[in-house]
Design an enzyme around this catalytic site. Structure first.
Site, PDB file in Angstrom:
ATOM      1  N   SER A 112      -6.960  -2.004   0.165  1.00 20.97           N
ATOM      2  CA  SER A 112      -5.818  -2.754  -0.367  1.00 20.97           C
ATOM      3  C   SER A 112      -5.852  -2.855  -1.886  1.00 20.97           C
ATOM      4  O   SER A 112      -4.834  -2.663  -2.564  1.00 20.97           O
ATOM      5  CB  SER A 112      -5.791  -4.161   0.242  1.00 20.97           C
ATOM      6  OG  SER A 112      -5.589  -4.105   1.630  1.00 20.97           O
ATOM      7  N   GLU A 165       0.858  -4.299   4.546  1.00 19.50           N
ATOM      8  CA  GLU A 165      -0.533  -4.022   4.855  1.00 19.50           C
ATOM      9  C   GLU A 165      -0.673  -2.935   5.926  1.00 19.50           C
ATOM     10  O   GLU A 165      -0.135  -3.054   7.029  1.00 19.50           O
ATOM     11  CB  GLU A 165      -1.220  -5.307   5.335  1.00 19.50           C
ATOM     12  CG  GLU A 165      -2.614  -5.133   5.908  1.00 19.50           C
ATOM     13  CD  GLU A 165      -3.628  -4.703   4.851  1.00 19.50           C
ATOM     14  OE1 GLU A 165      -4.293  -3.673   5.089  1.00 19.50           O
ATOM     15  OE2 GLU A 165      -3.758  -5.391   3.818  1.00 19.50           O
ATOM     16  N   ASP A 172       0.323  -0.578   1.312  1.00 19.02           N
ATOM     17  CA  ASP A 172      -0.814  -0.585   0.389  1.00 19.02           C
ATOM     18  C   ASP A 172      -1.731   0.603   0.648  1.00 19.02           C
ATOM     19  O   ASP A 172      -2.372   1.119  -0.255  1.00 19.02           O
ATOM     20  CB  ASP A 172      -1.589  -1.899   0.490  1.00 19.02           C
ATOM     21  CG  ASP A 172      -2.191  -2.138   1.869  1.00 19.02           C
ATOM     22  OD1 ASP A 172      -1.683  -1.574   2.861  1.00 19.02           O
ATOM     23  OD2 ASP A 172      -3.170  -2.906   1.959  1.00 19.02           O
ATOM     24  N   HIS A 173      -1.819   1.031   1.891  1.00 15.67           N
ATOM     25  CA  HIS A 173      -2.586   2.229   2.270  1.00 15.67           C
ATOM     26  C   HIS A 173      -2.217   2.583   3.694  1.00 15.67           C
ATOM     27  O   HIS A 173      -1.521   1.828   4.384  1.00 15.67           O
ATOM     28  CB  HIS A 173      -4.102   1.998   2.137  1.00 15.67           C
ATOM     29  CG  HIS A 173      -4.627   0.820   2.904  1.00 15.67           C
ATOM     30  ND1 HIS A 173      -4.852   0.839   4.267  1.00 15.67           N
ATOM     31  CD2 HIS A 173      -4.959  -0.431   2.498  1.00 15.67           C
ATOM     32  CE1 HIS A 173      -5.313  -0.330   4.661  1.00 15.67           C
ATOM     33  NE2 HIS A 173      -5.381  -1.135   3.602  1.00 15.67           N
ATOM     34  N   HIS A 191      -3.618  -6.308   9.251  1.00 15.66           N
ATOM     35  CA  HIS A 191      -5.000  -5.968   8.892  1.00 15.66           C
ATOM     36  C   HIS A 191      -5.906  -6.339  10.072  1.00 15.66           C
ATOM     37  O   HIS A 191      -5.603  -7.253  10.831  1.00 15.66           O
ATOM     38  CB  HIS A 191      -5.409  -6.744   7.634  1.00 15.66           C
ATOM     39  CG  HIS A 191      -6.671  -6.244   7.003  1.00 15.66           C
ATOM     40  ND1 HIS A 191      -7.919  -6.397   7.587  1.00 15.66           N
ATOM     41  CD2 HIS A 191      -6.885  -5.606   5.825  1.00 15.66           C
ATOM     42  CE1 HIS A 191      -8.840  -5.878   6.805  1.00 15.66           C
ATOM     43  NE2 HIS A 191      -8.240  -5.376   5.731  1.00 15.66           N
TER      44      HIS A 191
END
Length: 615
Positions: free
Chosen positions: A317, A277, A486-487, A432
């Site tokens: 995500s 994440e 994911d990013h 996150h």
């Protein structure tokens, strides 16, 4: 004394004033950014924004104007004034909540509130967590907006005056219908042929100035209509030319040394696919980022295979999930994961590996229902799922669910009985927002960047703890570990929405299944998340033709590139240059290097969005 037939004009003016005031609140809340604008630009924020403000005010006036026409035909005792007040109060609360939510979400996302949060309505807890730790100041702003709206309504509108003596109800209804018909002009933003759109309020080279001019309620409704089915709004050239350019982009390079491009010492290794994440490359030393934030990932990069120029396809995500597992590009104003009918037509690593005899399991410490991820993953055909509800309440110790070390402990326990070869996907969550961690912070500071840095350090710590134990297991020697984000993230540095630094992420291949001579390799090829599935399947010598939006990073295209998109804009990176482009204003945000690459980037967006519409 106020006149009955001035009430519709006063009502429209009430909403217009309220929207202008809300624009001022947005500028004050983001004062550091607003301070960078000249007095002239600040004035144009309000001037240009007035067209969308008037359009939104007109939409909100339709029901009251219709009620005025209907109420004129009913007896005087009909509570029309109270009905108008009730309607306005409800809409005022809704608009105020959207306005206040936009203040904080703009900080995190870099674009004005649109339909994106509606993807999370089925998981409100995660939606709240996504907003981070919003300050209590927002509650005061909300209260202030509600009070302002109430005072404005009393001052500008007031109670509905009765019909003048001797004025017939039929004539009154016709007059109200005339006002209703006149709303067409502000609704369309004028009498021009093409109705007003977001691009009409873009006037500056500063993205923040353009964003500040946008009306939030109008933007939400407009985005709902834009994302549902076409026609292709990204038509930059004839479709045949766009198709040709995209085909050329995927033309393979001359054949490479097949031995050098083969990393694995076994034909059917287990695959442990770990999605990290928000792991931005800015915190990974091997990709030129800060040192000592991800020591375990850095160690893996030194003993595995490190890809140094990989970019996330999007900034959320659920977008990264589709790009990584299906090799499919993102869409600028929506996400294909919202449409199960479309995602069912996508290829998926799980499906490809199942056909080769792999068992599968998906692990996530949060709720899979978040952002419609579960329908996508179920369609992918995973044999088993482990999510938040599968952990004891005592282990759901994060705002999102189970912290990452809990997730890895569960994975380590389960994997002993997983049939081999296996394809296991594990998605972390502790890095996150709001960046809560269950261990003592490593780095000093309490600002958002420090909290984020410590959360990434914690996830890396949990990963290292897991890998240390995994190396002692009998399955390790036949396992390929894929580690990818994911990013990316705007922090540290508060990268602009279009900045390549926000999208650059690590990709590392590790595990006992790697050939000894492959260890320590650094691959500088430019690529995207959409290339990961193709690269993995090529290593396993499995078909890749279904993954038409990816190429093998070890045998790359003739001219390697990475495409990414943000809210109604695109980015494009290649060796020696890069660009960002705003689809609304239809102009580049920046270009470094060969400006002709813009044509390729536009072709890619046009063709990929056309493919999305056809799915």
């Amino acid at each position: 004394m106020r006149h009955r037939f001035a009430f519709p004009l006063r009502y429209f003016l009430f909403w217009l004033i309220f929207f202008v005031a809300a624009k001022g609140v947005f500028l004050l809340y983001h004062l550091p950014k607003a301070a960078g604008l000249s007095a002239g630009e600040l004035g144009r924020v309000f001037g240009y924004g007035l067209r969308l403000d008037a359009s939104a005010a007109a939409y909100l006036s339709i029901v009251p104007f219709a009620l005025l026409a209907l109420g004129s035909l009913l007896p005087a005792r009909f509570p029309l004034s109270r009905l108008l007040g009730f309607y306005t109060a409800v809409l005022g609360i809704v608009v105020s909540v959207f306005t206040v939510a936009d203040l904080e979400l703009y900080k995190a996302w870099g674009f004005r509130l649109d339909a994106t949060p509606l993807q999370y309505l089925d998981s409100p807890t995660e939606m709240a967590a996504s907003a981070g730790s919003a300050p209590l100041l927002l509650l005061l702003v909300l209260a202030g907006l509600l009070i302002l709206g109430w005072l404005l309504y009393k001052k500008v509108c007031g109670a509905l005056p009765p019909l003048p003596p001797g004025f017939g109800r039929g004539r009154a209804a016709l007059a109200s219908l005339l006002y209703l018909a006149l709303l067409v002009v502000p609704l369309r933003g004028g009498v021009q042929q093409i109705p007003v759109n977001q691009g009409d309020v873009y006037f500056s080279a500063h993205p923040f100035a353009n964003h500040a001019a946008v009306n939030v309620p109008w933007n939400i409704v407009n985005s709902l209509f834009l994302q549902n089915g076409g026609p292709n709004q990204y038509q930059f050239m004839l479709q045949a030319e766009a198709d040709r350019l995209v085909r050329e982009m995927y033309a393979p390079a001359p054949p490479a040394d097949s031995a050098a491009s083969q990393l694995l010492r076994t034909r059917r290794p287990n695959v442990l696919f770990v999605i990290l994440e928000s792991f931005t490359a800015k915190f990974v030393a091997g990709t030129g980022g800060e040192k000592n934030v991800t020591p375990n990932l850095d160690s893996l990069a030194r003993t595995g295979v490190l890809f140094t120029n990989i970019f996330a396809s999007g900034d959320r995500s659920q977008k990264g999930l589709v790009s990584l597992l299906s090799g499919y590009p993102n869409q600028p104003t929506t996400s294909i994961i919202k449409y199960p009918r479309k995602t069912e037509r996508l290829p998926h690593l799980c499906q490809s590996l199942k056909q080769a005899g792999y068992s599968s399991h998906y692990y996530y410490g949060g709720e899979l229902a978040f952002a419609n991820m579960k329908s996508y993953l179920v369609a992918a055909g995973y044999d088993q799922f482990t999510e938040r509800l599968d952990f004891p309440l005592s282990q759901q110790n994060s705002k999102w669910g189970a912290h990452d070390h809990v997730l890895f402990d569960r994975l380590l326990r389960d994997i002993k009985t997983q049939p081999q070869p296996f394809f296991i996907t594990a998605f972390t969550l502790s890095s996150h927002e709001p960046f809560q961690i269950p261990i003592a912070p490593k780095f000093a500071g309490t600002d958002e960047t420090a909290l984020f840095r410590n959360s990434v350090y914690y996830t890396d710590w949990a990963l290292g703890r897991f890998l240390h134990a995994a190396r002692q297991q009998p399955w390790w020697d036949n396992t390929l570990v894929v580690l990818v984000a994911d990013h990316g993230h705007p922090l540290p540095g508060n990268d602009a929405n279009e900045s390549p630094g926000k999208f650059r992420i690590p990709l590392v291949l590790a595990g006992g299944a790697l050939r000894p001579e492959a260890r320590g390799r650094v691959i500088p090829t430019y690529g995207s998340q959409t290339d990961v599935a193709t690269t993995l399947l090529a290593q396993l010598r499995l078909p890749t033709t279904a993954y038409q939006w990816g190429y093998d990073l070890l045998r790359p295209a003739r001219a390697p590139f990475a495409y990414y998109c943000f809210t109604d804009g695109l980015g494009f990176q290649w060796p020696g240059g890069g660009l960002g482009y705003d689809n609304v204003s239809r102009r580049p945000l920046f270009i470094v290097g060969d400006s002709s690459q813009l044509r390729r980037a536009q072709a890619y967006e046009q063709v990929s969005f056309e493919d999305f519409l056809r799915k």
